[in-house]
Design a protein around this motif. Sequence first.
Motif, PDB file in Angstrom:
ATOM      1  N   ASP A  26      28.263  32.029  45.495  1.00 19.09           N
ATOM      2  CA  ASP A  26      29.088  32.309  44.320  1.00 19.09           C
ATOM      3  C   ASP A  26      30.310  31.409  44.232  1.00 19.09           C
ATOM      4  N   ASN A  27      30.775  30.902  45.363  1.00 17.63           N
ATOM      5  CA  ASN A  27      32.018  30.138  45.404  1.00 17.63           C
ATOM      6  C   ASN A  27      31.813  28.664  45.746  1.00 17.63           C
ATOM      7  N   ALA A  28      30.669  28.129  45.393  1.00 24.15           N
ATOM      8  CA  ALA A  28      30.377  26.727  45.682  1.00 24.15           C
ATOM      9  C   ALA A  28      29.507  26.149  44.568  1.00 24.15           C
ATOM     10  N   LEU A  29      29.410  24.846  44.560  1.00 23.46           N
ATOM     11  CA  LEU A  29      28.513  24.134  43.662  1.00 23.46           C
ATOM     12  C   LEU A  29      27.176  24.043  44.392  1.00 23.46           C
ATOM     13  N   CYS A  30      26.171  24.739  43.879  1.00 23.88           N
ATOM     14  CA  CYS A  30      24.903  24.885  44.605  1.00 23.88           C
ATOM     15  C   CYS A  30      23.768  24.140  43.937  1.00 23.88           C
ATOM     16  N   PHE A  31      22.814  23.716  44.762  1.00 29.07           N
ATOM     17  CA  PHE A  31      21.677  22.936  44.312  1.00 29.07           C
ATOM     18  C   PHE A  31      20.420  23.499  44.950  1.00 29.07           C
ATOM     19  N   GLY A  32      19.416  23.736  44.130  1.00 26.50           N
ATOM     20  CA  GLY A  32      18.119  24.174  44.625  1.00 26.50           C
ATOM     21  C   GLY A  32      17.100  23.084  44.364  1.00 26.50           C
ATOM     22  N   LEU A  58      22.640  22.424  53.801  1.00 33.63           N
ATOM     23  CA  LEU A  58      21.544  21.637  53.250  1.00 33.63           C
ATOM     24  C   LEU A  58      20.316  21.816  54.131  1.00 33.63           C
ATOM     25  N   PHE A  59      19.206  22.169  53.501  1.00 31.22           N
ATOM     26  CA  PHE A  59      17.950  22.268  54.246  1.00 31.22           C
ATOM     27  C   PHE A  59      16.773  22.074  53.314  1.00 31.22           C
ATOM     28  N   ILE A  60      15.688  21.637  53.898  1.00 33.87           N
ATOM     29  CA  ILE A  60      14.383  21.520  53.250  1.00 33.87           C
ATOM     30  C   ILE A  60      13.428  22.323  54.121  1.00 33.87           C
ATOM     31  N   LEU A  61      12.615  23.174  53.517  1.00 33.99           N
ATOM     32  CA  LEU A  61      11.644  23.936  54.304  1.00 33.99           C
ATOM     33  C   LEU A  61      10.749  22.985  55.105  1.00 33.99           C
ATOM     34  N   ARG A  62      10.414  23.420  56.287  1.00 34.93           N
ATOM     35  CA  ARG A  62       9.689  22.588  57.252  1.00 34.93           C
ATOM     36  C   ARG A  62       8.460  21.903  56.646  1.00 34.93           C
ATOM     37  N   GLU A  63       7.668  22.629  55.895  1.00 34.30           N
ATOM     38  CA  GLU A  63       6.419  22.060  55.376  1.00 34.30           C
ATOM     39  C   GLU A  63       6.628  21.009  54.288  1.00 34.30           C
ATOM     40  N   LYS A  71      17.321  13.392  51.324  1.00 35.91           N
ATOM     41  CA  LYS A  71      18.065  12.220  50.854  1.00 35.91           C
ATOM     42  C   LYS A  71      18.164  12.234  49.330  1.00 35.91           C
ATOM     43  N   TRP A  72      17.068  12.505  48.663  1.00 34.10           N
ATOM     44  CA  TRP A  72      17.070  12.558  47.202  1.00 34.10           C
ATOM     45  C   TRP A  72      18.024  13.634  46.696  1.00 34.10           C
ATOM     46  N   LEU A  73      18.036  14.789  47.352  1.00 32.72           N
ATOM     47  CA  LEU A  73      18.909  15.887  46.950  1.00 32.72           C
ATOM     48  C   LEU A  73      20.376  15.480  47.061  1.00 32.72           C
ATOM     49  N   VAL A  74      20.753  14.864  48.177  1.00 30.83           N
ATOM     50  CA  VAL A  74      22.149  14.441  48.353  1.00 30.83           C
ATOM     51  C   VAL A  74      22.498  13.332  47.365  1.00 30.83           C
ATOM     52  N   GLU A  75      21.622  12.381  47.177  1.00 32.05           N
ATOM     53  CA  GLU A  75      21.890  11.308  46.203  1.00 32.05           C
ATOM     54  C   GLU A  75      22.072  11.875  44.800  1.00 32.05           C
ATOM     55  N   SER A  76      21.243  12.838  44.434  1.00 34.09           N
ATOM     56  CA  SER A  76      21.362  13.467  43.114  1.00 34.09           C
ATOM     57  C   SER A  76      22.688  14.211  42.978  1.00 34.09           C
ATOM     58  N   ARG A 101      23.963   8.936  57.035  1.00 33.20           N
ATOM     59  CA  ARG A 101      24.402   7.531  56.985  1.00 33.20           C
ATOM     60  C   ARG A 101      23.783   6.825  55.783  1.00 33.20           C
ATOM     61  N   GLN A 102      22.524   7.145  55.484  1.00 33.30           N
ATOM     62  CA  GLN A 102      21.811   6.502  54.374  1.00 33.30           C
ATOM     63  C   GLN A 102      22.436   6.795  53.011  1.00 33.30           C
TER      64      GLN A 102
END
Length: 136
Positions: A26-32, A58-63, A71-76, A101-102
């Motif tokens: 609720d108190n952050a800028l969130c991305f799904g 930040l996480f991506i489900l294992r599968e 990387k795409w999520l952070v760049e976006s 770093r990328q």
Amino acid sequence: MVHRYLSEEAYWSPGIPRALVDTGIDNALCFGLYHGQQQVGFARLITDYATFGYLADLFILREFRGQGLAKWLVESLFQMEETQRLRRIMLATVDAHELYRQVGFGPSAHPERLMEIHRPDMYRSLSVSDESSPEF
């Protein structure tokens, strides 16, 4: 899904109560990140929307890992107007240094200036009744 991942799989937040996750969202800028209707990733930027941001959870489900999605999520996220004006964006990681770093992260220019209070067992000490407390 976000609470389950953060409380059961993430090394940085084992046992975090659902109410704290909800308050953080609720108190952050969130991305799904979604594959069809299924949420497969998440990130939030804790920010004042003026000069500072802290990239967290930040996480991506294992599968779905190994496809460049984090990387795409952070760049976006960094392409958004709200993030481009921030003077400093920080994060903490145990194992994803190369990913970050990328996308432009590096060691602090002045690590001697940074300090923290770290309470790694904070969530373990909360009782079940604390989890539903409106103070969260």
